[in-house]
Scaffold this active site. Structure first.
Site, mmCIF file in Angstrom:
data_model
loop_
_atom_site.group_PDB
_atom_site.id
_atom_site.type_symbol
_atom_site.label_atom_id
_atom_site.label_comp_id
_atom_site.label_asym_id
_atom_site.label_seq_id
_atom_site.Cartn_x
_atom_site.Cartn_y
_atom_site.Cartn_z
ATOM 1 C CG ASN A 100 -16.512 -1.267 -6.676
ATOM 2 O OD1 ASN A 100 -16.829 -2.452 -6.702
ATOM 3 N ND2 ASN A 100 -16.705 -0.505 -5.631
ATOM 4 C CD GLU A 126 -25.448 -1.691 -2.318
ATOM 5 O OE1 GLU A 126 -24.887 -0.584 -2.275
ATOM 6 O OE2 GLU A 126 -24.815 -2.768 -2.349
ATOM 7 C CG ASP A 179 -2.022 1.016 1.165
ATOM 8 O OD1 ASP A 179 -3.141 0.627 0.759
ATOM 9 O OD2 ASP A 179 -1.792 2.199 1.485
ATOM 10 C CE LYS A 192 -19.838 -5.396 -5.225
ATOM 11 N NZ LYS A 192 -19.719 -3.955 -5.264
ATOM 12 N N GLY A 252 -18.252 -5.239 2.223
ATOM 13 C CA GLY A 252 -17.957 -4.031 2.991
ATOM 14 C C GLY A 252 -17.140 -4.302 4.238
#
Length: 291
Positions: free
Chosen positions: A86, A171, A30, A164, A114
């Site tokens: 995403n 959703e 990261d 997705k 999540g």
């Protein structure tokens, strides 16, 4: 197995922990050195044995493109890149083609779960050739919820992120329906305990769901959502869902209306959007705007 994981934010960090709990080795990178196991993509690739699998969990768009480009320079034929962010499905097709020219496999994976995924598992929708999927399968098995469901090889490259995207569109519409019902209940004088009405729906009704449970959690924390501003962002996937519907001449009136309702929230302090914001914070840890 060994896995390289790029991006250790809210999702990536918990995914690293869940994979490790399943007994696999994860080398994480990261940009924040406090989160990283290594200090560069070069070091990450160097610590993995061939054939390597590197899972990317960074924001869609430029960040993902830059990471895939760099991995294409560092990895070798037979290695596999997984995009678990995403990303838009059309980007997957582009990435797969670019990497295939170097003998590197590509799998796209939509991930849902999540901030609750570490303990409950992540719902996974992945696309790609069976050969490449097989190299990642132990990680899929580690991340998915217990039981027979929660993961699917949806089809060719791009199918995972497309699935997705549709999931997120659904959703949007479900959250909008709960929010509209909550506002109407709050509006009338005769209903004196809206929170407990929502709680009563958690058992025995056809609208019970995890989203309903999260709505009750939010109302337990702030019964009338007085602390929230009625403003809700959209991740982009709702827009892509509507665009895909237009491209394929498929009517999506509920999903489209829920997307437009979020746009309306940016103009006024919408009571419905307080509930949408609260739900997004509950299941995904998304930021909310306070008054």
């Amino acid at each position: 197995m060994e896995l390289g994981l790029v991006g250790l934010g809210k999702m990536g960090g918990n995914m690293r922990e869940r994979i490790r709990r399943a007994g696999h080795t994860v080398v994480g990178y990261d940009r924040n050195p406090d989160l990283a196991d290594v200090h560069s993509l070069e070091e990450l690739v160097g610590k993995l044995s061939a054939p390597r699998v590197v899972w990317v969990m960074v924001p869609a768009g430029e960040a993902t493109q830059a990471t895939v480009d760099r991995l294409g320079e560092l990895l070798e034929p037979g290695d596999v890149v997984v995009d678990g962010g995403n990303s838009r499905w059309t980007d997957d097709e582009k990435h797969a083609e670019e990497l295939a020219a170097k003998g590197i496999g590509f799998v796209d994976c939509g991930v849902s779960g999540g901030v609750w995924g570490l303990e409950n598992g992540y719902a996974l929708m992945y696309g790609g050739d069976a050969e490449n999927v097989a190299k990642v399968q132990p990680v899929f098995d580690a991340l998915k919820p217990e039981g027979d469901f929660g993961a699917v090889h949806a089809g060719k490259v791009g199918a995972g992120h497309f699935a997705k995207m549709v999931h997120n569109g659904i959703e949007y519409a479900m959250m909008q329906a709960y929010a509209e019902g909550w506002e109407l209940l709050e509006k009338v004088d005769s209903v004196e305990n809206v929170r407990e009405v929502f709680r009563s729906w958690q058992e025995g009704t056809v609208i019970r769901s995890w989203l309903l449970d999260l709505a009750v959690n939010a109302l337990d924390e702030d019964e009338h959502l007085d602390e929230l501003r009625g403003y809700a962002q959209d991740s982009g996937e709702g827009r892509w869902t509507v665009e895909a519907a237009i491209d394929n001449a498929v009517p999506l009136p509920a999903i489209t209306a829920s997307l437009f309702a979020r746009f309306a929230s940016r103009q006024d302090d919408s009571p419905q959007m307080k509930m949408i914001a609260a739900l997004r914070n509950q299941f995904g840890g998304h930021a909310v705007e306070k008054k």
